[in-house]
Write a protein that holds these residues in place. Structure first.
Motif, PDB file in Angstrom:
ATOM      1  N   ALA A  24      39.479  35.813  39.270  1.00 29.53           N
ATOM      2  CA  ALA A  24      40.422  36.117  38.190  1.00 29.53           C
ATOM      3  C   ALA A  24      41.836  35.732  38.579  1.00 29.53           C
ATOM      4  O   ALA A  24      42.301  36.070  39.660  1.00 29.53           O
ATOM      5  CB  ALA A  24      40.384  37.606  37.850  1.00 29.53           C
ATOM      6  N   SER A  64      35.798  41.374  37.961  1.00 33.51           N
ATOM      7  CA  SER A  64      36.909  40.622  37.383  1.00 33.51           C
ATOM      8  C   SER A  64      36.445  39.408  36.595  1.00 33.51           C
ATOM      9  O   SER A  64      35.284  39.020  36.639  1.00 33.51           O
ATOM     10  CB  SER A  64      37.867  40.166  38.491  1.00 33.51           C
ATOM     11  N   GLY A  65      37.398  38.811  35.926  1.00 34.88           N
ATOM     12  CA  GLY A  65      37.144  37.573  35.196  1.00 34.88           C
ATOM     13  C   GLY A  65      37.126  36.386  36.133  1.00 34.88           C
ATOM     14  O   GLY A  65      37.304  36.505  37.341  1.00 34.88           O
ATOM     15  N   CYS A  93      36.364  39.861  31.180  1.00 31.16           N
ATOM     16  CA  CYS A  93      36.113  38.441  30.930  1.00 31.16           C
ATOM     17  C   CYS A  93      34.749  38.043  31.517  1.00 31.16           C
ATOM     18  O   CYS A  93      33.729  38.497  31.042  1.00 31.16           O
ATOM     19  CB  CYS A  93      37.265  37.601  31.466  1.00 31.16           C
ATOM     20  N   TYR A  94      34.727  37.222  32.535  1.00 32.02           N
ATOM     21  CA  TYR A  94      33.463  36.796  33.130  1.00 32.02           C
ATOM     22  C   TYR A  94      32.644  38.003  33.585  1.00 32.02           C
ATOM     23  O   TYR A  94      31.417  38.026  33.447  1.00 32.02           O
ATOM     24  CB  TYR A  94      33.722  35.854  34.308  1.00 32.02           C
TER      25      TYR A  94
END
Length: 145
Positions: A24, A64-65, A93-94
């Motif tokens: 991220a 995290s993303g 996010c991801y």
């Protein structure tokens, strides 16, 4: 302050959050925001074993993303056992895509880039979200790759 004293202070911290880093760009911002809420946290490698999370006394996880797709052959690896620990997990996010895929959901593609704010519903009966209003405004970004 001696190292021993720092370790003793960490032992006294009750709220501990592990951030599993999937690349991220805002990882340090996530870390800072969690710490501003008086919760100790650390950014750990994405493949940190579930056993290490338990051993170190974390009681929440943030995934995290990152720039990857959960469907890519080289998608980042994680220990799926983290989902069996019974800890609250927040995917950003991801990280949210990982959770969605892990529990049988799917992730679709959009033809056009879309950025903006959107309202989501939060189950605030969870200990992790108990202080939140049931509707939260969040940022949305996705793009066709």
């Amino acid at each position: 302050m001696t190292i021993y004293k720092k370790e003793a202070e960490l032992e006294a911290v009750k709220e501990r959050c592990a951030i599993l880093d999937f690349g991220a760009q805002f990882g340090k911002v996530i870390d800072r925001r969690i710490r501003e809420s008086a919760v100790y946290c650390e950014i750990l490698p994405l493949n940190t074993p579930a056993s290490k999370i338990v051993e170190d006394g974390y009681n929440a996880i943030v995934i995290s993303g990152g720039p990857n797709s959960v469907y890519a052959p080289d998608a980042p690896a994680y220990d799926p056992e983290i989902f069996q620990l019974g800890l609250p997990i927040l995917g950003i996010c991801y990280g949210f895509q990982v959770i969605n895929k892990e529990f049988g959901g799917s992730v679709g593609r959009e033809e056009l880039r879309e950025d903006g704010q959107v309202d989501i519903e939060v189950d605030n009966s969870s200990e992790f979200f108990h202080a939140l209003d049931p509707v939260q405004r969040v940022l949305l970004t996705h793009v066709e790759r």
